[in-house]
Each structure stands twice: as C-alpha cells, then as structure tokens.
Enzyme design. Sequence first.
Site: not given
Ligand code: AMP
Length: 414
Positions: A13, A20, A94, A183, A214, A244, A285, A334-336, A387
């Site tokens: 990616n 990555k 990707r 996505h 993000n 964004r 973040d 964030v979702g997880e 992904e």
């Molecule tokens: P991704 O793009 O899927 O890697 O997600 C990145 C985002 O997930 C960033 O804003 C991180 O701050 C957020 N994130 C990762 N771990 C946590 C956590 N334990 N609690 C809240 N947000 C998180």
Amino acid sequence: MSERADELVLVINSGSSSIKYQLLDPESGVVAASGLVERIGEERGSVEHRADGRRIEHEGPIPDHKAGLRLVFDMFADTGHDLAAAGVRAVGHRVVHGGEIFYEPTLITDDVVAAISELSTLAPLHNPANVTGIESTRELLPGVPQVAVFDTAFFHGLPEAAKTYAIDAKVAAAHGIRKYGFHGTSHEYVAGQVAEFLDRAPDRTNQIIFHLGNGASASAVRGGDPADTTMGLTPLEGLVMGTRGGDLDPGILLHLMRSAGLDADAIDRLLNRNSGIKGLSGVNDFRELQRLIDAGDESARLAYDVYIHRLRRYLGAYLVELGRVDAITFTAGVGENSPAVRADALAGLENFGITVDPARNTAKERGARYISPAGAKVPVLVVPTNEELAIARAASRVVAEHGGRSNSVESGGR
Ligand code: AMP
C-alpha cells in the site's frame, strides 16, 4: 519459516511518502512479515520491519520508493524471506481509484499501469503514489505476477440513484463525475465476515457498516450488493474524519475562492489536511481527542459531537434506504476500539430495535463480537477489518485464474 515463500502474497500500500506492506498466507491469513517505510524523499526516512517476532529498524535518507523497497527486500532477506530468490505467489497492490474502468482485481500490465496513471485526475494524492509503488515493485521482482486491487471496486455496482450527482448531466459525463465510493475492500470484506458470523446467507443480509479509521466511511449493503456509501467522487465526502471534514455545502468553496482568494491547492490542503477532527480540535488522532475531552477541552468536545452527529445522520438515512437491517457493524481503528463512539452513535434508538449492551461494548475482546444484548432485534457488531488479507486473497485468485503467469501477460483493463 514454516510457510513456503511461493505460497505467500506480498501486499503493498504505497502512499506519497510511505509504503505499508505485509507478507502473508492468503489462505490462513498468517502474517510472515510486515512493515512500514516512512518519510520517503525527506532528509530522514525510516523503515520498521517485523518478522518472526523480530523488529528491525533503519533510519537514513530514502530518496524514492524504489530505494525504500530495496531496503525492505534486504530486511526480508535478513529475516529469512529472500523474496527475489524464493519468489512469492503474487504481489497485491492497493490502488485507490479505479474510475469507471477497473472494478475487479486486475493483473497488472503496462496498459493497466498507464490506465491507473490516467485516473490520477480523479485521485491526485493517491493514484500517482500507487503507480510509483507498482513500477518500483515490478522492477525489483520482475518475474512475479502483480495484481491491482481497487478501493472503489466494490461500489461499482451502486444503484444509479445513489451514485448520480444532481448536476448538469453533460458536465458530469464529460468529467467522470459520479459517486465512486472508497474503502470498498474493507466494506466488502466486513460484509462477508458479518454474514458468516451471523450464519446468514450474504444475499439475504442487509447491513450498515461503519468503517471508522483515520479515514472514515459508512455503507449500506443490500443482500451483498452495495446500496449506498458516504464517500463520493473522492474520499472527501461523507463522515467527519481525522483530517477531512466530509460533507460540506459546496457554496463554502465558492465563498473561499471569491472572498478569501484561495486557489485549488489551498482548498485541497484545507479539505484534505486541515479539516475534520484536526480542523476543529487541533489533533487528528482519536485517542488524543479523547484525552483533550477528558481534560475539559471545549473544541475537542465539539469535534466529537460533530463527528457523532454526522454518523447518526447517515445511520438514519441508511436505515430508511434499506428498510430492514440485519446488522450494524463497526470496524477499523476507531470503530474497533472506541466503545464511547459506538455507544453514542446508537444512543436512544430503542424504538428502532437498536441497543448497545454496555458490558459487551466495553469488554476487552478482539475478534468479531456482538455488542447488542442477547436477542436484540438488530444485531450490533464489532468486526475487525483486514484489508491486507482481502487484497492477498484477491491477488491469489487472479493469479490462479491466469494460471500463475507473470505480469508480462496482457490482461487488459476491466
Ligand atoms: P485506522 O486508520 O483504521 O488505523 O485507524 C486510526 C484511528 O484509530 C486513529 O484515529 C486512532 O486514534 C484510532 N484508534 C486506535 N486505537 C484506538 C483506541 N484504543 N481508542 C480510540 N481510538 C483508537
């Protein structure tokens, strides 16, 4: 290493200044090695490579993507995965924008690279970087089949009413203006995982998926097919994201051009880098945002409230679009990981049969799981996205279809 190298897929990616990567088994999902090259083209670049429980780092100037990949391949060799010698089954790239041309994983040829490059007008930040990554990898691993997996592909089949912008149809046709969605690899993968988890036939499962990383997007999936999604011609539309802002009144742009004298580049920077959570709170973040909120920071609180408000607006829209919803799922960083976001996004919706169980929501579990109470009318789930695995599987499938032939084979753009 226990896996045979020629059964593994290297997933790449590449961003404008980063790469990555993951080397993994497309069947089991077991990751043999992974890493990140950062700050390519800057004074001090870095590579972090992980394999077999070891972590190797490199710091120093990395002039371009090819130099970065060379370093990565050396690190692979140092950790027992000599890619050039042992070979890999395929490389899966990707690629962000497939435009109207690419809507399936595609074996990479010179023509395919040229077509991806031409699509750069639709994705000026992403496609050129993807092309650079592809070209460098093709040079370094000349005999290995390379496959492009497009972030827009899953949403190719959006219904006309969902993908059409209500502007002059001739202007839209002349400039490829429609909702493409992004996505897609994640939404498609998660939709499949949800059906499996619920033990339901995918073609009879209606779902709403929130990919909150993000970058962030939501999708409505009807019976396995995309019904709607929040991102549009570009990944700027829809939900509030790290940097964004998602949906805006387009008149704001005209106002900024006329009254503030901003040109396209300045607007690009504003919309892609200085908006969203960062624009409102100063941090992008989510963990930092949470810390600021806990410390009583009012702009951080507002950023969070705007983020949740937008999520709920789309949730409402997709509930109505689908009519019947068999699952609502949260995925990505964030979702997880943020129980607060999940609880706030779905608060007060008991009348719709949507509830979140506080204990399940805050349980420290990984893996696919329910966060709605047992017997809830609408199952609410957390499902980790992957992904890289989806790309590895797609690349492996394409190579099997082409009889394992390398990238010198013409596949033509699809
Ligand atoms: P991704 O793009 O899927 O890697 O997600 C990145 C985002 O997930 C960033 O804003 C991180 O701050 C957020 N994130 C990762 N771990 C946590 C956590 N334990 N609690 C809240 N947000 C998180």
